[in-house]
Every structure is written in C-alpha cells, then in structure tokens.
Design an enzyme around this catalytic site. Structure first.
Site, short mmCIF file in Angstrom:
data_model
loop_
_atom_site.label_atom_id
_atom_site.label_comp_id
_atom_site.label_asym_id
_atom_site.label_seq_id
_atom_site.Cartn_x
_atom_site.Cartn_y
_atom_site.Cartn_z
N GLU A 84 55.50 56.71 82.80
CA GLU A 84 56.16 56.58 84.09
C GLU A 84 56.44 57.93 84.74
OE1 GLU A 84 56.68 54.04 85.89
OE2 GLU A 84 56.16 52.44 84.49
N GLU A 115 53.09 52.64 60.17
CA GLU A 115 54.42 53.25 60.18
C GLU A 115 54.85 53.76 58.80
OE1 GLU A 115 57.95 50.23 59.68
OE2 GLU A 115 56.74 49.63 61.39
#
Length: 303
Positions: A84, A115
């Site tokens: 953004e 992960e």
C-alpha cells in the site's frame, strides 16, 4: 523450544467457552467486545512503536529500507502494509518490502513447514543483501516462529536495526531484536486463531509505523497524502480536490497545473501558493527535503 500451550495467545478465552452454542448475535457481540480491547493494548506499547518509527525515519533518510518478515497471517499483514505504500506515498517497491515464508505463493496458499525453517528465514533475507541502514521487523503472534527468528539473526549479523513484533510477553524473537514490541492481546475468541485480535493489533501497529514514518519524511502536508501516486481516475480526482482545498483555486485551475506537473500534487501546490514556475518549485522542494510547508516558507523568504 517454548511450548505453544504456555503462550497467552494459545489459551482458552473463558468468555467464549460456549462459542459453539451461542446465537449468531451472541458470537458477533463477544467478538466486538473483545476487539474493543485492542486499541488499549496498542496504547501500552506506543513508546516501543515510537522508537521503531525513529529508526525507520533515519533509515529512509539514509537510503535504507523497511522490511517486514513473517509467516502465515503475520507475513501477509506485512505484505499488505508494504504494497500500500507505493500508491499512497509514491515510494519505490524497494523502500518498504515484505518477506513471506514460502514466497509470494504463500500469500494465497499456505506453504506447510515454511514457518518452521529457521535457515529459510536467513536465506530469504540474504537474497535482499541487508545493509546497516535497513530496519527489519520480524512479526510473529506467538513470538517463537523459527523462520522469523532466523531472519532476525541474519539481519543482526549484517548490522541492521531489528524489531520484534509479537503478542506474548518474553517472546523468543524478542531475544534477537534491538526493539521489542510485545503487545499482549490475550486469548482469542476462537482459541489459537491469531488472525483475529493479535493480527488486528499487528495491522494497527504496522499502519502506525509506516504512516508516521512517511509523515516524518515529508510525504504529508497538513493531513493530506500529497505524495500519492495518481495512477487512476479516483486518485486523479483526489489530487485535484486536494489542490483545490489547499490553494483555493478552481477545479479547472487545479487540473491545469496538475497536468503540467504530471499529477505531482506537491509540485502543483508549491507552484500555486508560491506563484513560481515548475522548475523553481522543483528546486524549492528539493531544498526543503520534500516538505511542502518548508518549500513554501523558503519561497517567501527568498522573495
């Protein structure tokens, strides 16, 4: 390695123990009630957020980058904040980045085991050639994700500033960060589902860090995003409205100047308020290090 059962984010929330028996209205209300505690939890870690912002501002001023690192929901929140920044502040895609365990494909599909790979976290960061003027923020609700730990360890070895963002006190990743943001959001309404309160808190904090840092490097005038990238009709209209509101010119005048500046709002504002040509406005903005208010003051002082 710390057992998940000992983490506050993995505990059962007594308020939602009857979750499967509740009416839709009851479920929605308890979620709403629990969500109302998040802003207060964020408030408690503002000193650590402030420290982080100051480091990010210094990084940007010296050509450094802000890089988020995470797995699963935590990584996706980092991606969301990073992507953004270019349209909102006209930053490059390199200035604010996000590294997600499992790569870009993990944004839409879980990559099992990524992960848990500490070395993978280090390897992924190594590809970015981390420098001393970079800031790396490792995000993990549990505070123990090996991928994030590996990334922070590598960043430290490169001399970068490291920040840990977790939702448990005394988090493992905090041991590998210069700044420790431990926001205690407590047990989730749906036990262990940290995409809820923990993720909301982390989203709020990343918003605060990136937005405040952009303000501090001149990306905002008053409370307006004057460095937006007017890449579509809506944003071009927003740019015109900003110029109209700030300078009191007509819509047509704003449009004319913006077209001359290729929709550079900052440039248009300085040209109109200081009553200077485009080239002079560009010099004023450069000399004021990108701050519109300072550019206008400089113009009047020179006059």
């Amino acid at each position: 390695m710390e057992k998940l059962s000992r983490l506050a984010t993995e505990e059962s929330n007594p308020k939602s123990i009857r979750l499967d028996e509740m009416t839709t209205n009851e479920v929605l209300n308890i979620m709403n009630e629990e969500d109302q505690t998040i802003a207060l939890a964020v408030q408690k870690v503002i000193p650590q957020i402030e420290q982080t912002v100051e480091k990010v501002v210094n990084a940007f001023k010296s050509g450094g980058r802000l890089i988020y690192v995470g797995a699963g929901t935590s990584g996706r929140i980092g991606v969301l904040d990073a992507v953004e920044c270019p349209p909102t502040f006209s930053t490059s895609h390199e200035q604010v980045q996000a590294v997600l365990a499992g790569g870009k494909g993990a944004m839409f599909n879980a990559v099992e085991g990524a992960e848990d790979d500490e070395q993978l976290g280090a390897t992924d960061l190594e590809k970015l050639v981390i420098k001393k003027n970079d800031v790396i923020i490792g995000i993990a609700a549990s505070g123990r994700t090996p991928y994030v730990k590996g990334a922070l360890i590598h960043a430290n070895s490169c001399g970068a500033t490291t920040v840990s963002l977790s939702s448990n006190e005394h988090s493992t990743i905090s041991n590998f960060a210069h700044i420790k943001i431990e926001i205690v959001t407590g047990p989730e309404v749906l036990t262990g589902s940290t995409r809820l309160r923990a993720a909301t808190a982390h989203k709020m904090i990343l918003n605060m860090i990136s937005t405040t840092a952009m303000i501090k490097i001149g990306k905002v005038y008053k409370n307006l995003m004057v460095d937006l990238n007017a890449s579509n009709f809506k944003l071009r209209e927003r740019a015109k409205q900003m110029v109209c509101n700030i300078t009191d010119v007509t819509y047509e005048q704003a449009e004319s100047v913006l077209e001359e500046t290729d929709y550079d709002v900052k440039l248009a504002i300085v040209m109109i308020i200081a009553e200077v040509k485009k080239e002079k406005a560009e010099t004023l903005i450069i000399n004021s290090k990108g701050f519109v208010r300072e550019a206008v003051k400089l113009a009047f002082n020179e006059g």
